[in-house]
Motif scaffolding. Sequence first.
Motif, PDB file in Angstrom:
ATOM      1  N   LEU A 183      32.575  70.714   8.615  1.00  0.00           N
ATOM      2  CA  LEU A 183      33.546  71.802   8.720  1.00  0.00           C
ATOM      3  C   LEU A 183      34.967  71.282   8.565  1.00  0.00           C
ATOM      4  O   LEU A 183      35.778  71.868   7.838  1.00  0.00           O
ATOM      5  CB  LEU A 183      33.381  72.527  10.050  1.00  0.00           C
ATOM      6  CG  LEU A 183      34.388  73.659  10.316  1.00  0.00           C
ATOM      7  CD1 LEU A 183      34.266  74.741   9.247  1.00  0.00           C
ATOM      8  CD2 LEU A 183      34.183  74.251  11.708  1.00  0.00           C
TER       9      LEU A 183
ATOM     10  N   LEU B 263      35.655  70.308   4.958  1.00  0.00           N
ATOM     11  CA  LEU B 263      35.841  71.494   4.113  1.00  0.00           C
ATOM     12  C   LEU B 263      37.195  72.150   4.351  1.00  0.00           C
ATOM     13  O   LEU B 263      37.883  72.549   3.404  1.00  0.00           O
ATOM     14  CB  LEU B 263      34.708  72.493   4.368  1.00  0.00           C
ATOM     15  CG  LEU B 263      33.333  72.110   3.813  1.00  0.00           C
ATOM     16  CD1 LEU B 263      32.266  73.088   4.291  1.00  0.00           C
ATOM     17  CD2 LEU B 263      33.365  72.067   2.289  1.00  0.00           C
TER      18      LEU B 263
ATOM     19  N   ALA C  19      40.168  72.436   1.727  1.00  0.00           N
ATOM     20  CA  ALA C  19      40.646  73.780   1.386  1.00  0.00           C
ATOM     21  C   ALA C  19      42.158  73.866   1.521  1.00  0.00           C
ATOM     22  O   ALA C  19      42.844  74.431   0.646  1.00  0.00           O
ATOM     23  CB  ALA C  19      39.977  74.815   2.277  1.00  0.00           C
TER      24      ALA C  19
ATOM     25  N   LEU D  10      31.189  72.052  -0.634  1.00  0.00           N
ATOM     26  CA  LEU D  10      30.584  73.326  -0.250  1.00  0.00           C
ATOM     27  C   LEU D  10      29.097  73.361  -0.613  1.00  0.00           C
ATOM     28  O   LEU D  10      28.266  73.838   0.173  1.00  0.00           O
ATOM     29  CB  LEU D  10      31.318  74.479  -0.936  1.00  0.00           C
ATOM     30  CG  LEU D  10      32.699  74.838  -0.364  1.00  0.00           C
ATOM     31  CD1 LEU D  10      33.462  75.742  -1.328  1.00  0.00           C
ATOM     32  CD2 LEU D  10      32.558  75.520   0.994  1.00  0.00           C
TER      33      LEU D  10
ATOM     34  N   GLN E 235      25.978  73.564   1.979  1.00  0.00           N
ATOM     35  CA  GLN E 235      24.920  74.558   1.790  1.00  0.00           C
ATOM     36  C   GLN E 235      23.545  73.888   1.803  1.00  0.00           C
ATOM     37  O   GLN E 235      22.600  74.364   2.456  1.00  0.00           O
ATOM     38  CB  GLN E 235      25.156  75.272   0.452  1.00  0.00           C
ATOM     39  CG  GLN E 235      24.143  76.312   0.103  1.00  0.00           C
ATOM     40  CD  GLN E 235      24.389  77.625   0.786  1.00  0.00           C
ATOM     41  OE1 GLN E 235      23.584  78.035   1.622  1.00  0.00           O
ATOM     42  NE2 GLN E 235      25.488  78.276   0.474  1.00  0.00           N
TER      43      GLN E 235
ATOM     44  N   LEU F  45      28.805  80.506   3.006  1.00  0.00           N
ATOM     45  CA  LEU F  45      29.125  79.310   2.228  1.00  0.00           C
ATOM     46  C   LEU F  45      28.961  79.564   0.731  1.00  0.00           C
ATOM     47  O   LEU F  45      29.748  79.072  -0.089  1.00  0.00           O
ATOM     48  CB  LEU F  45      28.234  78.147   2.663  1.00  0.00           C
ATOM     49  CG  LEU F  45      28.485  77.583   4.068  1.00  0.00           C
ATOM     50  CD1 LEU F  45      27.517  76.439   4.355  1.00  0.00           C
ATOM     51  CD2 LEU F  45      29.926  77.109   4.215  1.00  0.00           C
TER      52      LEU F  45
ATOM     53  N   ALA G  98      31.996  81.424  -0.349  1.00  0.00           N
ATOM     54  CA  ALA G  98      33.141  80.520  -0.445  1.00  0.00           C
ATOM     55  C   ALA G  98      33.085  79.707  -1.731  1.00  0.00           C
ATOM     56  O   ALA G  98      34.114  79.515  -2.410  1.00  0.00           O
ATOM     57  CB  ALA G  98      33.176  79.590   0.773  1.00  0.00           C
ATOM     58  N   THR G  99      31.894  79.239  -2.090  1.00  0.00           N
ATOM     59  CA  THR G  99      31.737  78.451  -3.317  1.00  0.00           C
ATOM     60  C   THR G  99      32.053  79.290  -4.549  1.00  0.00           C
ATOM     61  O   THR G  99      32.789  78.854  -5.446  1.00  0.00           O
ATOM     62  CB  THR G  99      30.306  77.900  -3.409  1.00  0.00           C
ATOM     63  OG1 THR G  99      29.986  77.182  -2.211  1.00  0.00           O
ATOM     64  CG2 THR G  99      30.167  76.977  -4.601  1.00  0.00           C
TER      65      THR G  99
ATOM     66  N   THR H 124      34.383  79.732   5.158  1.00  0.00           N
ATOM     67  CA  THR H 124      33.785  78.457   5.554  1.00  0.00           C
ATOM     68  C   THR H 124      33.484  78.425   7.044  1.00  0.00           C
ATOM     69  O   THR H 124      32.397  78.019   7.479  1.00  0.00           O
ATOM     70  CB  THR H 124      34.735  77.304   5.180  1.00  0.00           C
ATOM     71  OG1 THR H 124      34.985  77.325   3.773  1.00  0.00           O
ATOM     72  CG2 THR H 124      34.128  75.963   5.550  1.00  0.00           C
TER      73      THR H 124
END
Length: 301
Positions: A12, A15, A19, A189, A193, A208, A211-212, A284
Amino acid sequence: MNTTGRDLVRRLWVLLSLAVVSTLVLFGAYRGVHDDTVPLASSSAPGILAVDTARNAVQRAHAAVDGSGPPPDATGDFHTQISVAHQSIAVAASENVAGPADRHTLKTITGLITVYSAWVEQAGQEEDASLRAAFLHYAERGRDDIVKRLDELRDRRLAVAREQASFPWPLWLGWGAVAVLGLALCGALVEAQWFARRRFRTAVQPWLLAATVLWAGWLAVLGWFTVRAQRAMGDSLAELRGVRSAEEIPEAGANVERYMADAGFWASLSGWVLVGGVVLMVLTVSGLGPRISEYRFRGQR
């Protein structure tokens, strides 16, 4: 020892960090290109074409002088072209086209056009041939000075347009970083997943996946708009490089307007880059947050 909870927390943070950094780099790279699209379309191009119009009008006005002064009719071609020159200078000097230094230059040129017109008018009223020739000589020198100043002004405006349409090495570096970070974030990501699918035996983590898809699609759209904007600015610059004749100026202006028709829309998307980054982080957290909370709850029992 089960380390799933710790692995989820680590993923997390990776990511979210990616981001944040990717969004900020994308924001800077996108604005580096699109902040110049609107000024090029709304100020640089109209300013250059207005200078070309004024230059052509002064040349045509001088061509209408038959060696003895302007045509007797006050509505003749000489006065028409002088009026066109004044109007074009006013357009070039407007607040949304010229900077303070250029407006000062244009005021000087306006004064020189007025003096030039006065010399020509005086030549037309003079009966003595030698005096008439002297006035026309002064007028011709004035015309040459006006054209020279307009050419210098055009060169400065064109240099600004070139800078606006350029893609210097900092932008190459910025968009290269966008590509690297974008791929890294998409990869992270997908890996998250895969990790969640393997540990929780679920076919897909919808948040997820969203988000991807959001990030990959967002990068593709913004990248495509940037390519289009850069191409449009290059085509517009090509229209502005050479001094246009009076007949060619309207066509050149229409072409630039067509090339840059979407400039305002492209530029307006820069603010949505940050919004997209926030949405990406929310998705995320929505994807991994519940799983992390689940493992923390298990650890407390």
